[in-house]
Write a protein that holds these residues in place. Structure first.
Motif, PDB file in Angstrom:
ATOM      1  N   TYR A   1       0.832  -1.151  -0.043  1.00 60.72           N
ATOM      2  CA  TYR A   1       0.022   0.100  -0.066  1.00 60.72           C
ATOM      3  C   TYR A   1       0.821   1.185  -0.007  1.00 60.72           C
ATOM      4  O   TYR A   1       0.284   2.173  -0.333  1.00 60.72           O
ATOM      5  N   TYR A   2       2.133   1.279   0.297  1.00 65.26           N
ATOM      6  CA  TYR A   2       2.947   2.395   0.566  1.00 65.26           C
ATOM      7  C   TYR A   2       4.239   2.404  -0.456  1.00 65.26           C
ATOM      8  O   TYR A   2       4.790   1.526  -0.566  1.00 65.26           O
ATOM      9  N   ASP A   3       4.476   3.621  -1.041  1.00 63.44           N
ATOM     10  CA  ASP A   3       5.813   3.884  -1.438  1.00 63.44           C
ATOM     11  C   ASP A   3       6.857   4.465  -0.374  1.00 63.44           C
ATOM     12  O   ASP A   3       6.575   5.435   0.011  1.00 63.44           O
ATOM     13  N   TYR A   4       7.630   3.498  -0.209  1.00 65.73           N
ATOM     14  CA  TYR A   4       8.682   3.972   0.992  1.00 65.73           C
ATOM     15  C   TYR A   4       9.605   5.111   0.590  1.00 65.73           C
ATOM     16  O   TYR A   4      10.328   5.379   1.690  1.00 65.73           O
ATOM     17  N   GLN A   5       9.590   5.516  -0.331  1.00 58.49           N
ATOM     18  CA  GLN A   5      10.203   6.674  -0.709  1.00 58.49           C
ATOM     19  C   GLN A   5       9.412   7.699  -0.400  1.00 58.49           C
ATOM     20  O   GLN A   5      10.039   9.011  -0.565  1.00 58.49           O
ATOM     21  N   VAL A   6       8.375   7.903  -0.337  1.00 55.62           N
ATOM     22  CA  VAL A   6       7.128   8.862   0.155  1.00 55.62           C
ATOM     23  C   VAL A   6       6.989   8.859   1.759  1.00 55.62           C
ATOM     24  O   VAL A   6       7.060   9.700   2.371  1.00 55.62           O
ATOM     25  N   SER A   7       6.393   7.572   1.940  1.00 52.33           N
ATOM     26  CA  SER A   7       6.176   7.337   3.442  1.00 52.33           C
ATOM     27  C   SER A   7       7.196   6.377   3.855  1.00 52.33           C
ATOM     28  O   SER A   7       7.148   5.137   3.906  1.00 52.33           O
ATOM     29  N   ARG A   8       8.423   6.970   4.330  1.00 50.57           N
ATOM     30  CA  ARG A   8       9.340   6.399   4.623  1.00 50.57           C
ATOM     31  C   ARG A   8       9.499   5.592   5.902  1.00 50.57           C
ATOM     32  O   ARG A   8       8.968   6.200   6.996  1.00 50.57           O
ATOM     33  N   PRO A   9       9.950   4.552   6.169  1.00 46.14           N
ATOM     34  CA  PRO A   9      10.016   3.854   7.852  1.00 46.14           C
ATOM     35  C   PRO A   9      11.156   4.511   8.342  1.00 46.14           C
ATOM     36  O   PRO A   9      11.856   5.421   7.746  1.00 46.14           O
TER      37      PRO A   9
ATOM     38  N   PRO B   1      -2.420   5.930   1.974  1.00 43.04           N
ATOM     39  CA  PRO B   1      -1.687   4.880   1.132  1.00 43.04           C
ATOM     40  C   PRO B   1      -1.512   5.577  -0.293  1.00 43.04           C
ATOM     41  O   PRO B   1      -2.129   6.558  -0.776  1.00 43.04           O
ATOM     42  N   ASN B   2      -0.422   4.926  -0.998  1.00 45.72           N
ATOM     43  CA  ASN B   2       0.121   5.316  -2.448  1.00 45.72           C
ATOM     44  C   ASN B   2      -0.476   4.532  -3.275  1.00 45.72           C
ATOM     45  O   ASN B   2      -0.674   4.822  -4.245  1.00 45.72           O
ATOM     46  N   TYR B   3      -0.834   3.078  -2.993  1.00 45.22           N
ATOM     47  CA  TYR B   3      -1.176   2.181  -3.921  1.00 45.22           C
ATOM     48  C   TYR B   3      -2.536   1.451  -3.403  1.00 45.22           C
ATOM     49  O   TYR B   3      -3.208   1.336  -2.431  1.00 45.22           O
TER      50      TYR B   3
END
Length: 274
Positions: free
Chosen positions: A47-55, A92-94
């Motif tokens: 669901y997430y783009d980790y370059q946008v919503s980073r851990p 979420p991104n996706y």
């Protein structure tokens, strides 16, 4: 929490729907102010783009730990007989439809009957006047809500609410406008306005003494910022005048319910002469 009681789900998402973090901070305030415990979550994978919503990296007892973005559901006990279910997480991104379906599936498991989404947006409004709040549900809209006129891009809150209504959940959205000239810092005034509207909707008086104090401090900071710029001062003054004129117009028509109709009729009679 009683399984037979119909619950209310309050949802807020970080990102596009959350100017100055006013919406997500409203739920953080509830979670911090009352007895709350996490009861469900949706994993981040897919669901997430980790370059946008980073851990993020955090340390617990000296040990490093990676915290991944996720959606969390909390049971918030406002009183012995008043519980709310809150949902909080990054937008979420996706796979929005799949994501919303998963949210509503969990809502059904938790015996949720209504879904309320919170959002905040930047607008031409001022810290010296009440912030505009719009409340819209599947029954009616209040006089300050423009949802019936809006066409354009939407966020996850709108998609979730639409899918909730399709599945026969009662759906409500509450939005607050926050001053764009204050940047992206937290806006406790916006958070307080959302909680006041939410409390009015639910018939609950939320604890807000801390937010009231933070709002006063935020307003003082905004006033100081305004005094440092003639251009900003003029802009805020114009917003104040516009707000005051709008309020005077509302009071004038509200004092006489037939006044607005009378003005329209007089205008039509005048135009018939030409």
């Amino acid at each position: 929490m009683s399984e037979e009681r119909e619950s209310t789900l309050i949802a807020a998402f970080g990102g596009w729907n959350d100017a100055c973090q006013s919406a997500t901070n409203a739920l953080h305030h509830l979670i911090d102010s009352y007895d709350a415990c996490e009861i469900r979550h949706i994993n981040c994978d897919g669901y997430y783009d980790y370059q946008v919503s980073r851990p993020t990296l955090c340390r617990v007892n000296g040990k490093a730990r990676i915290v991944w973005p996720q959606t969390s559901f909390y049971d918030v006990s406002c009183s012995p007989d008043q519980h709310l279910i809150t949902l909080i997480g990054p937008e979420p991104n996706y796979h929005w439809r799949e994501y919303c379906q998963k949210v509503l599936s969990i809502a059904s498991e938790l015996h949720v009957g209504s879904v309320i989404t919170l959002g905040s947006m930047f607008a031409d409004c001022t810290h010296t006047r009440p912030l505009p709040v719009g409340v819209c549900d599947d029954v009616d809209c209040d006089s300050d809500c423009d949802c019936g006129e809006y066409s354009g891009p939407v966020g996850i809150t709108t998609v979730l609410e639409a899918m909730a209504r399709e599945q026969r959940f009662a759906g409500t959205s509450i939005w607050v406008s926050v001053p764009q000239y204050m940047g992206n810092d937290d806006c406790p005034m916006g958070t307080l306005a959302l909680l006041d509207a939410l409390g009015h909707k639910l018939g609950i008086r939320f604890e807000s003494s801390k937010l009231i104090r933070e709002t006063r401090e935020w307003q003082a900071k905004a006033s100081m910022l305004t005094r440092c710029s003639n251009q900003l001062s003029d802009y805020v003054h114009q917003l104040e005048e516009d707000w005051d004129k709008a309020e005077q117009s509302k009071e004038a028509s509200g004092s006489d319910p037939h006044k607005a109709d009378q003005l329209v009729q007089e205008a039509e009679e005048f135009l018939k002469r030409f």
